[in-house]
Design a protein around this motif. Sequence first.
Motif, PDB file in Angstrom:
ATOM      1  N   UNK A 247      -7.071   0.991   5.154  1.00 16.76           N
ATOM      2  CA  UNK A 247      -6.297   0.480   4.103  1.00 16.76           C
ATOM      3  C   UNK A 247      -5.189   1.305   3.809  1.00 16.76           C
ATOM      4  N   UNK A 248      -4.180   0.733   3.002  1.00 15.96           N
ATOM      5  CA  UNK A 248      -3.143   1.614   2.604  1.00 15.96           C
ATOM      6  C   UNK A 248      -2.781   1.183   1.293  1.00 15.96           C
ATOM      7  N   UNK A 249      -1.912   1.940   0.624  1.00 15.91           N
ATOM      8  CA  UNK A 249      -1.550   1.714  -0.741  1.00 15.91           C
ATOM      9  C   UNK A 249      -0.109   2.205  -0.789  1.00 15.91           C
ATOM     10  N   UNK A 250       0.784   1.366  -1.627  1.00 18.84           N
ATOM     11  CA  UNK A 250       2.281   1.216  -1.358  1.00 18.84           C
ATOM     12  C   UNK A 250       2.944   1.605  -2.811  1.00 18.84           C
TER      13      UNK A 250
ATOM     14  N   UNK B  93       2.866  -0.960  -6.179  1.00 17.95           N
ATOM     15  CA  UNK B  93       3.580  -2.081  -5.478  1.00 17.95           C
ATOM     16  C   UNK B  93       2.215  -3.099  -5.276  1.00 17.95           C
ATOM     17  N   UNK B  94       2.176  -4.184  -6.247  1.00 17.27           N
ATOM     18  CA  UNK B  94       1.011  -4.733  -6.161  1.00 17.27           C
ATOM     19  C   UNK B  94       0.983  -6.065  -5.014  1.00 17.27           C
ATOM     20  N   UNK B  95       2.448  -6.501  -4.703  1.00 18.57           N
ATOM     21  CA  UNK B  95       2.532  -7.485  -3.902  1.00 18.57           C
ATOM     22  C   UNK B  95       3.760  -6.897  -2.893  1.00 18.57           C
ATOM     23  N   UNK B  96       3.281  -6.199  -1.701  1.00 27.14           N
ATOM     24  CA  UNK B  96       4.280  -5.436  -1.009  1.00 27.14           C
ATOM     25  C   UNK B  96       4.952  -6.204  -0.101  1.00 27.14           C
ATOM     26  N   UNK B  97       4.493  -7.346   0.225  1.00 23.90           N
ATOM     27  CA  UNK B  97       5.113  -8.677   1.139  1.00 23.90           C
ATOM     28  C   UNK B  97       6.574  -8.910   0.451  1.00 23.90           C
ATOM     29  N   UNK B  98       6.760  -8.941  -0.899  1.00 25.64           N
ATOM     30  CA  UNK B  98       8.266  -9.471  -1.238  1.00 25.64           C
ATOM     31  C   UNK B  98       8.973  -8.178  -1.027  1.00 25.64           C
ATOM     32  N   UNK B  99       8.439  -7.040  -0.976  1.00 23.72           N
ATOM     33  CA  UNK B  99       9.623  -5.755  -0.798  1.00 23.72           C
ATOM     34  C   UNK B  99       9.802  -5.649   0.669  1.00 23.72           C
TER      35      UNK B  99
END
Length: 461
Positions: free
Chosen positions: A266-269, A280-286
């Motif tokens: 797992x990872x947290x952003x 950052x709850x939706x990292x795909x957008x960034x």
Amino acid sequence: MAKLRTTYFCQNCGHQSAKWLGRCPSCGEWNTYVEEVVQKDEPDKGGWRSPSSGPGGVKVASKPKALHAINYEEQPRIDTIDAELNRVLGGGIVPGSLVLIGGEPGIGKSTLLLQIALSLADMRVLYVSGEESEQQIKMRAERLDVPVSDCHVMTETSTQNIFRVVEHFEPEILIIDSIQTMQSSLVESGAGSVSQVRECTAEFMKYAKESGVPVFMIGHITKEGSLAGPKVLEHMVDTVLTFEGDRHTTYRILRTTKNRFGSTDELGIYEMLGTGLRQVTNPSEILISQRDEALSGVTIGSMMEGNRPLMIETQALVSVATYGTPQRSSTGFDAKRLNMLLAVLEKRGGFRLGQQDVFLNIAGGLRVEDPAIDLAVCAAVVSSYEDIAIPPSVAFAAEIGLGGEVRAVSRIESRIAEAEKLGFKQIFISKYNMKGLDTKGYKISIKPVSRLDEVFQGVLM
């Protein structure tokens, strides 16, 4: 007085020797032994109290127990009010656990733990700092957008003094900033040495296991990027977290390299702001660049980090080698695997890349190890080579074999659902992933393929 003596410690792995050695027999490194003054432990001399002491201070020897006779009740994890940290820890803080967080200077380790300490309003948190004064911690806390909680701060480096305060204060969470500044009176060497780091960690581990209070420790790293101190430090703790990212950019990645109570995938952003770290709850957008027009050499691939699917942008640049020897450079992607994929494209796809410079970059600063990104890499290289842009609404999720075949990948349902959620219109997957896949519930167009030429005909021709 206890008898003083000197011994030699390997600065790389912590191996102990009575005499100096040129090469460490444990890790094989050369010229890493340093002489340090140590002191033999005396009974009832500082440190955390012994759990085996009976009436009158007499130590009682431990006795073996049958595994089925051990009473065990699962304790609920402590919610940190931080979804990213909870995910990395495996669902929250385990009572009595010892967690080590490492990272480069200025990356945000102290900010993260202070933010967590302030957000736990219903718990007594003791923040012990050996690097900053109370006024400096207060200034940093005022910048954070967190309401005031029952967090207490103490500036101290002696572990014996810390344990005296802990016995009267009885915190529910203990934070140590940092373990390299702590010093035990049981060891005569200076703070940050191998013997001091090992002894202080052992004392905090003993305290955590006996009291059930979770302990967070901040650890420094070396110039090579590994945690400073003996390698045994990572073996002693329950969880090792690393805070990654360029301090000149805003995004930070929290990874776990060891976790006795959860997954290590797992990872947290986070995003570093003036008011602290934002989840950052939706990292795909960034991780996907916002652009007005389609560009050649840019594709979107799907990768998995633990249970979280991420859509990442893959950028490739292919140009004629002007200096004779073609260059192969990759950022965030394994260079050997890139060479393998280029060989597959030349042998199975017919693309003449032998005299071309190839540069590959994974946007967002991520390091990708998921083989499902292979198809996106190949598509980006061919797109740049042919100078034909791939529509930004197309995604890829498949592994490439040496025969040019498109192989199936795991958790394809999660990858497709993430692509659909972000508005992609098409996704190319292996036809071998179609077995058992219910495509009726998806609005995105799923394109099953078995060979590379089928992909290129679908998006480049």
